[in-house]
Design an enzyme around this catalytic site. Structure first.
Site, mmCIF file in Angstrom:
data_model
loop_
_atom_site.group_PDB
_atom_site.id
_atom_site.type_symbol
_atom_site.label_atom_id
_atom_site.label_comp_id
_atom_site.label_asym_id
_atom_site.label_seq_id
_atom_site.Cartn_x
_atom_site.Cartn_y
_atom_site.Cartn_z
ATOM 1 N N ASP A 208 0.842 -1.191 0.000
ATOM 2 C CA ASP A 208 0.000 0.000 0.000
ATOM 3 C C ASP A 208 0.877 1.240 0.000
ATOM 4 O OD1 ASP A 208 0.530 0.782 2.900
ATOM 5 O OD2 ASP A 208 -0.318 -1.217 3.199
ATOM 6 N N GLU B 25 21.313 -22.110 -19.055
ATOM 7 C CA GLU B 25 20.443 -21.154 -18.343
ATOM 8 C C GLU B 25 21.243 -19.965 -17.832
ATOM 9 O OE1 GLU B 25 16.275 -22.893 -16.774
ATOM 10 O OE2 GLU B 25 17.870 -22.682 -15.286
#
Ligand code: GLA
Length: 726
Positions: free
Chosen positions: A533, A613
């Site tokens: 928030d 990767e």
């Protein structure tokens, strides 16, 4: 710009694209007259209609005038029990037990700069802000209510807050005190809220307003995974680029209520603030109570513009940047790789594999302190576990730094395990009501952060850790909802203050840490995004967006989050597959594209990753660093809706519109994929661009005619196009 028309007692707040107005009328009732696209001004109270509405009562001073009712007039801050039956903003309970509030305008103050609120987060800044304070009073209780308005013209931002002061001779219980009340003389709106649960936060929900009250709230002591304290009211037809919309964010991390009422007159009232659930604050004579700040952005041209204004204001006028404009580090976190099972050598192993790939910050997550081999013990004992980390951080951190990486650490200061030295010494420091057994959450209890001595003790121990080594990042976690909310430090008649005092305690400690360690980047986390928030962002410039690192679920989570919060606040990591939350495998390229539209990092055991990767990861990190400013600070455009469309696409555009990055993730593979064209946004129609270094395409062509999407081969394929002006 704030304009006061003294003759008609009209206050007009202008931002670059919007106007907001209120007026004190002949009875000193403060009426809301307008909020919407910018207009030149004047007294807009002619818009307000007066007619007798049978069951709507009339205030005493209106005599027998039956067309004047608080129940039908648009109120700037609604009252309680004196004739307005819509949602009340405020409620007083003096010693006689009445629960009324009747507010009349008494005065105002206008000043340059932005107000601040003691102990609470607020937007901040210098003279680009203007402040208006409106004073109102409830004559009977002598409660002074001050409405604060901050105006940041360039970002169309209007902030609001409320301070209530008891000027009477007896205590008054404040039973509710909203931060914002917004009466709009229209009811034909859609309401958009951002809802979900742990691991699926901030999914967008949209529906037309219907008569009565529609609300979202939290009673969990956090703003919660379940509903975000941010909502939008908009035209039924509003979309990314068209239509009127109002975004409202509350800068508060505890229980909130966000409610919209469609009234008998088919108008609507929006209310947002601390949840009245278990809230009752005693305001003694001479004392004040301050309700948290709310922030409003109205956009006359759709959600995209609204979001970009919030993003700019949050980046520049809400977060405090400990790096002072320097780039946030790309991090590697060990949680998903090791959970609680690690030692110093294992951590160094992971860091050793991460450093050559360009990762800059190593974050040691949960498990390094007390006796902490599972989530059932150790919280509260903030001492390094010497078995796992012999020689403590003094020994570990130099090993990480020798690899060229900085070091960060995980803490969960608000919590206590029953199996801990701290609990054995201070069982009453956990929240809990007398005579009742504790309710556990993730096998742990919550410390009573409303108590100063509890906070002091925890902070003292944490400081020792922070001072013991060169630490440049802290992940402040919080992993359960509040229950058994009762504080041993407060009398019975003040227990209604505990939820709020708890959050004030959290804010106080975060603020101290921020000031004592100004170089430390604090990342917020509440079981992922349970306290994502605008309040937390004042203290923690980035927040772990979700415990769900599945790239496909993250598309929706980050999409919803982006309506209010900028990319630079969203913690996002690439993790191993199959994903721990969903069991799904997505290509590493896709995981990289999704995570780099956040505060980028990795959360996997890189010491076990294949060479192939690793090569991809190295490229991803290099690409991210090359385009850091564009990705993190560029203007954000949503190009599709992952809840409706078969692909998710978004775009960042540099403020000078000379560069853009389009990212796109296709859905599950299907045969005979339709040929699709994506229309770009935000470019300069008069400039000519290259796409991935090739061709020459006028901006208007890319925006109107568009760009053909690649045909994916396989599930959830990702693509990025880098667009640059020639
Ligand atoms: C929470 C966080 C995770 C991790 C764990 C550690 O769930 O969201 O990222 O830190 O706690 O216990």
């Amino acid at each position: 710009m704030i304009v006061f028309d003294k003759e008609h007692t009209v206050f007009t707040l202008h931002t670059q694209n919007t106007t907001y107005q209120m007026k004190s009328d002949q009875y000193h009732v403060l009426l809301h007259t307008y909020y919407g696209p910018r207009v030149s001004g004047g007294d807009l109270s002619y818009l307000i209609q007066y007619a007798d509405r049978g069951s709507s009562p009339n205030p005493n001073e209106a005599g027998h005038r039956r067309d004047y009712s608080l129940d039908t007039l648009p109120q700037e801050y609604s009252t309680c029990g004196v004739g307005d039956f819509r949602l009340p903003s405020i409620e007083f309970e003096p010693e006689d037990g009445s629960r009324l509030a009747d507010l009349r305008y008494t005065g105002y103050e206008l000043r340059k700069g932005k107000y601040s609120l003691e102990g609470l987060p607020t937007f901040w800044g210098g003279d680009e802000w203007e402040t208006l304070v409106i004073q109102m009073e409830d004559a009977s209780t002598q409660m002074l209510v001050e409405l604060y308005y901050g105006v940041l013209e360039r970002y169309d931002l209007i902030t609001r807050a409320v301070r209530v002061t008891n000027r009477g001779a007896a205590p008054v219980r404040l039973r509710r005190c909203a931060s914002v009340c917004l009466d709009v003389q229209r009811g034909d709106f859609d309401l958009i809220t951002f809802d979900g649960c742990h691991t699926l936060e901030r999914n967008l929900n949209r529906s037309p307003l219907r008569p009565g009250v529609q609300s979202v709230e939290s009673v969990r002591g956090t703003s919660s995974h379940h509903h975000n304290p941010f909502l939008i009211l908009c035209d039924h037809s509003a979309d990314e680029d068209h239509g009127l919309c109002y975004g409202t964010a509350l800068l508060y991390s505890g229980n909130f209520l966000a409610a919209v009422e469609r009234t008998q007159l088919e108008h609507n009232r929006l209310l947002m603030g601390i949840n009245p659930y278990h809230f009752c604050f005693v305001v003694n004579p001479g004392d004040s109570f301050t309700a948290p700040e709310a922030a409003l952005v109205c956009s006359p041209c759709g959600f995209g513009q609204m979001s970009r204004q919030f993003h700019r204001a949050i980046r520049e006028n809400l977060i405090h940047d400990p790096l002072q404009g320097r780039r946030r580090p790309v991090l590697i976190n060990n949680w998903e790789a090791t959970e609680f099972t690690f030692n110093a050598d294992k951590l160094v192993d992971i860091a050793q594999s991460a450093a050559p790939l360009g990762l800059e910050l190593f974050v040691m997550d949960d498990g390094w302190f007390g006796v902490r081999d599972s989530d059932k013990s150790g919280l509260g004992d903030w001492m390094v576990n010497q078995e796992k980390l012999p020689g403590g951080l003094e020994a570990l951190v130099p090993r990480i730094k020798a690899l060229g990486m900085s070091f960060g650490i995980w803490i969960e200061p608000e919590m206590i395990s029953e199996d801990s030295q701290l609990y054995r010494a201070h069982p009453d420091w956990a929240l809990g009501a007398p005579g009742r057994p504790h309710t556990r959450g993730r096998s742990q209890l919550t410390l009573d952060f409303s108590r100063r001595e509890v906070r002091e003790h925890i902070y003292k121990d944490i400081r020792k850790v922070l001072d013991s080594a060169d630490i440049s990042y802290v992940k402040w976690d919080m992993n359960r909802s509040l229950t058994d909310v009762w504080s041993a430090a407060l009398p019975a008649d003040r227990q209604g203050e505990v939820f709020h005092r708890y959050i004030l305690g959290v804010y106080e400690l975060l603020d101290r840490m921020r000031q004592d360690y100004p170089h430390i980047l604090i990342e917020g986390c509440t079981g992922g995004g349970g306290r994502f928030d605008a309040g937390m962002l004042y203290y923690t410039p980035q927040i772990w967006c979700s415990d769900n690192t599945d790239a496909v679920d993250r598309l929706r989570i980050q999409y919803g989050t982006s309506f209010c919060y900028p990319v630079s606040t969203m913690g996002a990591h690439v993790s191993a597959v199959p994903n721990g939350q969903t069991g799904r495998s997505t290509p590493i390229a896709t995981r990289g594209v999704v995570a780099m539209s956040g505060t980028f990092g990795y959360e996997m055991d890189l010491s076990e990753t294949t060479q192939e990767e690793k090569a991809i990861i190295k490229e991803q990190v290099a690409f991210f660093k090359e385009h850091y400013d564009l990705i993190q600070l560029g203007d954000y455009y949503r190009l599709s809706n992952p809840f409706q469309d078969s692909y998710t696409a978004w775009e960042q555009v540099s403020p000078d519109r000379r560069e853009a990055l389009v990212s796109l993730v296709a859905g599950p593979a299907r045969a005979a994929t339709p040929f699709r064209i994506l229309r770009l946004k935000g470019l300069d129609p008069h400039l000519t661009y290259q796409v991935n270094g090739q061709g020459s395409y006028p901006g208007d062509v890319l925006m109107e005619a568009g760009w053909p999407l690649p045909i994916p081969q396989g599930d959830y394929q990702a693509t990025q196009f880098y667009i640059s002006a020639i």
